[in-house]
Design an enzyme around this catalytic site. Structure first.
Site, mmCIF file in Angstrom:
data_model
loop_
_atom_site.group_PDB
_atom_site.id
_atom_site.type_symbol
_atom_site.label_atom_id
_atom_site.label_comp_id
_atom_site.label_asym_id
_atom_site.label_seq_id
_atom_site.Cartn_x
_atom_site.Cartn_y
_atom_site.Cartn_z
ATOM 1 C CE LYS A 1 8.840 -23.176 -16.027
ATOM 2 N NZ LYS A 1 7.992 -24.295 -15.553
ATOM 3 C CB SER B 1 4.956 -22.153 -14.180
ATOM 4 O OG SER B 1 5.787 -23.299 -14.296
ATOM 5 C CB SER C 1 4.498 -26.051 -15.066
ATOM 6 O OG SER C 1 4.001 -25.459 -13.904
#
Length: 449
Positions: free
Chosen positions: A78, A156, A180
């Site tokens: 990420k 996310s 997330s």
């Protein structure tokens, strides 16, 4: 070759039926495919480095040296993890002038030393502050299911999920502050693991909430998640065991977690719990009214708002126009919280955790839908602030209980083939992550059977 589990791909590598270079080349081809999602899934790729590392690992393997179960496999991270010499953007534009990272994030050091190949950094909700996965700066990768309808991937860790679903990485590493990792796993048909927060070092991960942040993998099986968890902790202990399904006692909370549920999710959940029950697991519906205390405790914005505000208030003051306005408005809620209210929140959390532990200590795990709805259409969310905020709260609701209670949890795909992805959340106790992974593997085996 990229759509197997870590175990399956590892066997192919060991047998010489595939090379690391072929895996990397296949991943990069998918990323560069103009018809695919590569451009919105990745904010940066490392093609040259990845190929060079793959060639080196293929040579080591040919000499009989294997570094770990993930050696030579393309992994995505990420965009909020530090990579030495690069500015960590965390899905934003506003950090473009921030100093580059001095060193790799702890998890990246561990992954690299185990021979994982960093294929790229994945797109995310700006500063990880939403469960939908929409990013106005870099675009939003589309959910793999029914792509013509252009649905959200969940967030996310949006790019992390799509990097795996679309065979651009064997697994993705995300973070989970309110769901997330689990939300995009559920919406994209993957397995996601959120560990107890303290289990994996967050050093070098851009924080959303220093209290709630945890780091976990999105992958194709529970075993994949367990292997990556071991690597990121620096303790590779091998495959996890199943537990006999007839020894499991599983609780289904009846408070809040089924509110506003869509029929598809309710039906898939019912089908799987019936299956587990028929195989001998004890499934017990329980009242869990203490969950009602969590929204009350968070009524002033909760940990994420105030802790994100502490991290980002200078950038907000200097350049608010460069923020995603829907993220900025949530961060600014943190400015309103007083020190008194923050300490009240900490005390309330301690009490709620103690009350919850008393209720759940006699069960092996809790079962609930990861998310009560299937992935909504991206355009509908982009066009309406009201729908965006309503859907964001719904996406985060069930998962965020686990973060507030400092639990570990796995989301397992439970939908039937060719239907909208749905996740089953299996939630364990704090610090009982290995036990939870074993239980999740047992449930996964039952579903596949």
């Amino acid at each position: 070759i990229m759509n197997g589990t870590i175990e399956e791909i590892g066997k192919l590598l060991d047998l010489g039926k595939v090379t690391s270079l072929e895996l990397v080349t296949s991943a990069l081809k998918e990323i560069d495919n103009d018809e695919g999602q590569g451009q919105t899934t990745f904010t940066k790729t490392y093609a040259g480095q990845a190929k060079a590392q793959a060639i080196a690992i293929d040579k080591l393997r040919a000499e009989g040296l294997v570094l770990s179960p993930i050696a030579g496999m393309p992994i995505s991270i990420k965009d909020l993890f530090d990579v030495a010499g690069e500015t960590t953007m965390a899905g934003s534009r506003v950090r473009r002038n921030s100093a580059p990272a001095a060193r790799d994030a702890d998890i990246l050091k561990k992954l690299r030393s185990a021979g994982a190949i960093l294929i790229g950094r994945t797109n995310m909700t700006e500063f990880a502050f939403s469960g939908l996965g929409i990013n106005p700066h870099y675009g939003t990768p589309l959910n793999p299911w029914n792509r013509d309808e252009a649905r959200i991937p969940g967030g996310s860790s949006s790019g992390a999920a799509v990097s795996v679903s679309d065979n651009m990485a064997v697994a993705g590493i995300g973070t989970d502050t309110g769901g997330s990792v689990r939300i995009p796993s559920a919406l994209c048909g993957l397995t996601g693991f959120k560990p107890t927060a303290a289990r994996i070092s967050t050093l070098g991960a851009f924080p959303l909430s220093t209290t709630l942040d945890s780091i976990g993998p999105l992958a194709r099986s529970v075993n994949c998640c367990a292997i990556l968890d071991q690597v990121m902790r620096g303790e590779i202990t091998g495959n996890i065991a199943d537990r006999p399904i007839e020894t499991l006692t599983l609780a289904v909370p009846q408070t809040l977690v089924f509110d506003d549920i869509e029929d598809k999710v309710a039906n898939d959940f019912q089908r799987v719990t019936s299956l587990l029950s028929n195989l001998g697991a004890k499934i017990i519906d329980i009242p869990f009214d203490v969950l009602l205390e969590i929204p009350k405790a968070n009524s002033k914005g909760g940990y994420a708002a105030i802790e994100a505000f502490v991290a980002l208030h200078d950038l907000l003051k200097r350049d608010e126009n460069s923020f995603d306005p829907r993220v900025a408005v949530r961060i600014k809620r943190g400015e309103q919280m007083t020190a008194h209210e923050y300490i009240e929140l900490m005390n309330a959390r301690r009490t709620i955790c103690e009350m919850s532990n008393k209720i759940t200590r006699n069960f092996d795990a809790l079962l609930m839908p990861t998310v009560p709805v299937i992935a909504p259409v991206l355009k509908d969310l982009e066009n309406s602030d009201d729908f965006y905020h309503q859907m964001n709260l719904l996406m985060l609701r069930n998962c965020s209980f686990g973060n507030f209670l400092d639990r570990c949890a796995v989301s397992l795909p439970i939908h039937e083939a060719e239907t909208a992805p749905v996740g089953l959340m299996v939630m364990g106790e704090s610090d009982e992550d290995t036990k939870l992974l074993e239980i999740a593997k047992t449930i996964e085996t039952a579903i596949k059977r």
